[in-house]
Write an enzyme that holds these catalytic residues in place. Structure first.
Site, PDB file in Angstrom:
ATOM      1  N   SER A   1      -6.950   5.997   4.021  1.00  0.00           N
ATOM      2  CA  SER A   1      -7.151   5.038   2.802  1.00  0.00           C
ATOM      3  C   SER A   1      -7.619   3.695   3.275  1.00  0.00           C
ATOM      4  O   SER A   1      -8.091   2.785   2.594  1.00  0.00           O
ATOM      5  CB  SER A   1      -5.502   4.636   1.964  1.00  0.00           C
ATOM      6  OG  SER A   1      -5.494   5.810   1.202  1.00  0.00           O
TER       7      SER A   1
ATOM      8  N   LYS B   1       5.128   1.899  -3.148  1.00  0.00           N
ATOM      9  CA  LYS B   1       5.336   3.296  -3.836  1.00  0.00           C
ATOM     10  C   LYS B   1       5.388   2.890  -5.373  1.00  0.00           C
ATOM     11  O   LYS B   1       6.051   2.177  -5.921  1.00  0.00           O
ATOM     12  CB  LYS B   1       6.379   4.046  -3.158  1.00  0.00           C
ATOM     13  CG  LYS B   1       6.001   5.482  -3.429  1.00  0.00           C
ATOM     14  CD  LYS B   1       4.965   6.156  -2.334  1.00  0.00           C
ATOM     15  CE  LYS B   1       4.649   7.628  -2.496  1.00  0.00           C
ATOM     16  NZ  LYS B   1       4.068   8.242  -1.446  1.00  0.00           N
TER      17      LYS B   1
ATOM     18  N   LYS C   1       0.835  -1.254  -0.002  1.00  0.00           N
ATOM     19  CA  LYS C   1      -0.084  -0.005   0.048  1.00  0.00           C
ATOM     20  C   LYS C   1       0.827   1.263  -0.019  1.00  0.00           C
ATOM     21  O   LYS C   1       1.846   1.312   0.928  1.00  0.00           O
ATOM     22  CB  LYS C   1      -0.791   0.055   1.232  1.00  0.00           C
ATOM     23  CG  LYS C   1      -1.839   1.048   1.492  1.00  0.00           C
ATOM     24  CD  LYS C   1      -3.187   0.714   0.803  1.00  0.00           C
ATOM     25  CE  LYS C   1      -3.862   1.990   0.556  1.00  0.00           C
ATOM     26  NZ  LYS C   1      -3.804   2.629  -0.695  1.00  0.00           N
TER      27      LYS C   1
ATOM     28  N   GLY D   1      -2.898   8.176  -4.065  1.00  0.00           N
ATOM     29  CA  GLY D   1      -2.310   9.458  -4.664  1.00  0.00           C
ATOM     30  C   GLY D   1      -0.959   9.850  -4.092  1.00  0.00           C
ATOM     31  O   GLY D   1      -0.665   9.310  -3.003  1.00  0.00           O
ATOM     32  N   ASP D   2      -0.453  10.806  -4.359  1.00  0.00           N
ATOM     33  CA  ASP D   2       0.825  11.486  -3.923  1.00  0.00           C
ATOM     34  C   ASP D   2       0.987  12.538  -4.978  1.00  0.00           C
ATOM     35  O   ASP D   2       0.058  13.226  -5.458  1.00  0.00           O
ATOM     36  CB  ASP D   2       2.143  10.610  -3.949  1.00  0.00           C
ATOM     37  CG  ASP D   2       3.193  11.152  -3.123  1.00  0.00           C
ATOM     38  OD1 ASP D   2       3.156  10.970  -1.801  1.00  0.00           O
ATOM     39  OD2 ASP D   2       4.081  11.552  -3.706  1.00  0.00           O
TER      40      ASP D   2
HETATM   41  P1  NDP Z   1       0.340  17.737  -4.133  1.00  0.00           P
HETATM   42  O1  NDP Z   1       0.969  17.190  -5.873  1.00  0.00           O
HETATM   43  O2  NDP Z   1      -1.021  17.825  -4.383  1.00  0.00           O
HETATM   44  O3  NDP Z   1       1.182  18.984  -3.899  1.00  0.00           O
HETATM   45  C1  NDP Z   1       2.460  19.193  -3.927  1.00  0.00           C
HETATM   46  C2  NDP Z   1       2.980  20.432  -3.349  1.00  0.00           C
HETATM   47  O4  NDP Z   1       4.558  20.796  -3.192  1.00  0.00           O
HETATM   48  C3  NDP Z   1       2.937  21.506  -4.528  1.00  0.00           C
HETATM   49  O5  NDP Z   1       2.542  22.817  -4.105  1.00  0.00           O
HETATM   50  C4  NDP Z   1       4.044  21.621  -5.285  1.00  0.00           C
HETATM   51  O6  NDP Z   1       4.345  22.654  -6.022  1.00  0.00           O
HETATM   52  C5  NDP Z   1       5.150  21.424  -4.102  1.00  0.00           C
HETATM   53  N1  NDP Z   1       6.298  20.752  -4.604  1.00  0.00           N
HETATM   54  C6  NDP Z   1       6.501  19.364  -5.165  1.00  0.00           C
HETATM   55  N2  NDP Z   1       7.642  19.013  -5.622  1.00  0.00           N
HETATM   56  C7  NDP Z   1       8.159  20.191  -5.430  1.00  0.00           C
HETATM   57  C8  NDP Z   1       9.715  20.603  -5.653  1.00  0.00           C
HETATM   58  N3  NDP Z   1      10.630  19.645  -5.844  1.00  0.00           N
HETATM   59  N4  NDP Z   1      10.193  21.741  -5.124  1.00  0.00           N
HETATM   60  C9  NDP Z   1       9.176  22.724  -4.434  1.00  0.00           C
HETATM   61  N5  NDP Z   1       7.953  22.373  -4.517  1.00  0.00           N
HETATM   62  C10 NDP Z   1       7.566  21.224  -4.938  1.00  0.00           C
HETATM   63  O7  NDP Z   1       1.218  16.628  -3.442  1.00  0.00           O
HETATM   64  P2  NDP Z   1       0.905  16.095  -1.829  1.00  0.00           P
HETATM   65  O8  NDP Z   1       0.240  17.440  -1.076  1.00  0.00           O
HETATM   66  O9  NDP Z   1      -0.187  14.924  -2.046  1.00  0.00           O
HETATM   67  O10 NDP Z   1       1.922  15.718  -1.293  1.00  0.00           O
HETATM   68  C11 NDP Z   1       3.009  16.577  -0.651  1.00  0.00           C
HETATM   69  C12 NDP Z   1       3.879  15.868   0.068  1.00  0.00           C
HETATM   70  O11 NDP Z   1       3.387  14.935   1.339  1.00  0.00           O
HETATM   71  C13 NDP Z   1       4.945  14.725  -0.440  1.00  0.00           C
HETATM   72  O12 NDP Z   1       6.135  14.585   0.242  1.00  0.00           O
HETATM   73  C14 NDP Z   1       4.160  13.345  -0.444  1.00  0.00           C
HETATM   74  O13 NDP Z   1       4.771  12.275  -0.418  1.00  0.00           O
HETATM   75  C15 NDP Z   1       3.669  13.948   1.255  1.00  0.00           C
HETATM   76  N6  NDP Z   1       2.524  13.075   1.426  1.00  0.00           N
HETATM   77  C16 NDP Z   1       1.154  12.883   0.682  1.00  0.00           C
HETATM   78  C17 NDP Z   1       0.333  12.269   1.221  1.00  0.00           C
HETATM   79  C18 NDP Z   1      -1.286  12.183   0.461  1.00  0.00           C
HETATM   80  O14 NDP Z   1      -2.110  11.742   0.992  1.00  0.00           O
HETATM   81  N7  NDP Z   1      -1.258  13.068  -0.828  1.00  0.00           N
HETATM   82  C19 NDP Z   1       0.101  11.247   2.243  1.00  0.00           C
HETATM   83  C20 NDP Z   1       1.547  11.337   3.115  1.00  0.00           C
HETATM   84  C21 NDP Z   1       2.634  12.078   2.670  1.00  0.00           C
HETATM   85  P3  NDP Z   1       4.186  22.647  -7.633  1.00  0.00           P
HETATM   86  O15 NDP Z   1       2.815  22.535  -7.970  1.00  0.00           O
HETATM   87  O16 NDP Z   1       4.852  23.818  -8.118  1.00  0.00           O
HETATM   88  O17 NDP Z   1       4.923  21.305  -8.132  1.00  0.00           O
END
Ligand code: NDP
Length: 449
Positions: free
Chosen positions: A381, A122, A86, A161-162
């Site tokens: 999830s 992942k 997962k 998602g991620d």
């Molecule tokens: P989203 O795609 O919804 O949002 C990601 C955000 O981070 C955007 O604002 C994006 O900006 C920014 N970002 C991504 N990559 C970079 C980078 N290399 N440098 C600067 N800014 C960056 O993703 P999530 O909110 O779902 O995920 C955010 C984090 O949380 C990740 O680390 C993910 O692994 C973690 N996470 C997410 C979960 C989930 O349920 N979604 C669960 C647990 C952890 P831009 O749009 O400009 O790329």
């Protein structure tokens, strides 16, 4: 450096994020390895860092100009000792095998901490959804699933998602899976409401992180009332972190994307959060537009010449990194400390590098590693999978209450384990040992497989 880490580096060249994630866990669990001889006898350490299966595949699709495009797809099935694999799918140009291996590795212990039967996995692709039309995103998702479908299933591997994979992408992926298999199952989580999704799943990671932080504050007799909070990112996790902070009386003052960040002196209120949600989820615009819309805010663009991120250099009480890995380095951590930060709770996976983590720990602030504090997403999830199996839906109040209880349990377990091993309040040690012990015990019980 230990023989184990040296051998790991030699065997996994060009994968610094994976080495970093394993190093952080390894350093925490040394006392457990010393105490429990069965772990060495069964060679758990060497086994747990090796993916059970790693699938790499070609994804070909046609863009709106009729040009054939090629991307690389991955699914890493890291560990299935306590349940089906997962973990999320990430679509971002930076995606490579090492980054996905670190994420899959973290996922093993995070999932164990939730107390639900979920193994670690992942996947994703170097595809960049930014700037693509809906039709292009759909064609890419369909091509991606045309290969992935043979490796996943509700009792085998359940992706979610991620970064770059939200409700829209999950919809296209699910549609293609259903067509290819001719069956309707809960094979992905984060599905839409009305077709198998769970209420509160979109909110779960951000809300869960704030619940975890609330538990940490409680241990020192404090609440969020009046606390100024720095939040990075403006995607799924950041948005719902800000929403829950507002509900609990805090003042979030920053948000960011890959082009820079906004600082809003007066705070991001509910109306301004609505603007961010519309900007990012519907119009798919850049965060700079926030500063054009609200006079109390400034936009600070990314400056590649700086060796620190100015977002982390504002006076604040709490910080919620919610964008991506290694977004806080040693200098950022020191800036946060110098500005009086009391609490850092990670929404993103491994947003703080090893130097930053050590600075937080040596300054005795309340610091929560992502594998504990952002586990609310995968936990919910897990609740979506349960609802799919039971073929019923729980109310949002019911799901949020379960999420809150799970985060409270994770906090209590990490705290109790940190105390048991003589590092009271060190949530890194507590979360790593508590997660590791569950998985290691299951691996020992299941024999050499
Ligand atoms: P989203 O795609 O919804 O949002 C990601 C955000 O981070 C955007 O604002 C994006 O900006 C920014 N970002 C991504 N990559 C970079 C980078 N290399 N440098 C600067 N800014 C960056 O993703 P999530 O909110 O779902 O995920 C955010 C984090 O949380 C990740 O680390 C993910 O692994 C973690 N996470 C997410 C979960 C989930 O349920 N979604 C669960 C647990 C952890 P831009 O749009 O400009 O790329």
């Amino acid at each position: 450096m230990s023989d184990f880490l040296q051998a790991l580096k030699a065997k996994n060249p060009g994968e610094p994020e994976f080495i970093q994630a394993v190093t952080e866990l390894y350093e925490s669990i040394i006392p457990v390895l010393d105490k429990n001889t069965a772990l060495r006898k069964h060679n758990i350490l060497d086994r747990i860092v090796e993916p059970e299966r790693l699938v790499t595949f070609r994804v070909t699709w046609t863009d709106d100009q009729g040009k054939v495009q090629v991307n690389r797809g991955y699914r890493i099935q890291m560990n299935s000792a306590i349940g089906p694999y997962k973990g999320g799918l990430r679509f971002h140009p930076s995606v490579n095998q090492g980054i996905l291996k670190f994420l899959a590795f973290e996922q093993i212990f995070k999932n164990a901490l939730t107390g639900l039967p979920m193994g670690g996995g992942k996947g994703g692709s170097d595809f960049d959804p930014k700037g693509k039309s809906d039709a292009e995103v759909m064609r890419f998702c369909q091509a991606f699933m045309a290969e992935l479908y043979r490796h996943i299933g509700p009792d085998t591997d359940v992706p979610a998602g991620d970064i770059g994979v939200g409700g829209r992408e999950i919809g296209y992926l699910f549609g293609m899976y259903k067509k290819l298999r001719n069956e309707w199952t809960g094979v992905l989580t984060g599905k839409g409401l009305g077709w198998g999704g769970s209420l509160i799943r979109p909110e779960a990671t951000g809300y869960g992180n704030v619940f975890f932080a609330e538990n940490m504050l409680e241990t020192v007799g404090q609440t969020f009332k009046g606390k100024r909070c720095l939040v990075s990112g403006s995607g799924n996790v950041a948005q719902y972190t800000i929403e829950k902070l507002l509900q609990l009386g805090a003042t979030p003052v920053t948000a960011s994307d890959s082009s820079g960040y906004i600082y809003d002196e007066k705070g991001i209120d509910t109306k301004k959060l609505e603007f961010i949600m519309d900007l990012k989820n519907n119009r798919r615009g850049r965060i700079a537009e926030y500063a054009d819309a609200f006079a109390s805010a400034v936009f600070v663009p990314v400056d590649a010449k700086l060796d620190y991120n100015p977002l982390w250099n504002h006076k604040a009480d709490c910080a919620f990194p919610s964008a991506t890995q290694n977004e806080i380095n040693g200098k950022d951590a020191q800036n946060l400390i110098n500005n009086g930060i009391q609490l850092v709770s990670e929404g993103a996976n491994m947003p703080s590098d090893l130097e930053a983590v050590n600075i937080f720990l040596s300054n005795n602030i309340l610091y929560a590693p992502g594998k504990a504090s952002n586990a609310g997403g995968v936990a919910t999830s897990g609740l979506e999978m349960s609802q799919n199996s039971l073929r019923l839906y729980w109310t949002s109040e019911e799901v949020e209450a379960r999420l809150k209880a799970i985060m409270r349990n994770i906090h209590a377990e990490a705290l109790a384990t940190s105390k048991k091993y003589g590092h009271e309040r060190n949530y890194v040690v507590g979360a790593n040992i508590a997660g590791f012990e569950k998985v290691a015990n299951a691996m020992i019980a299941q024999g050499v497989v």
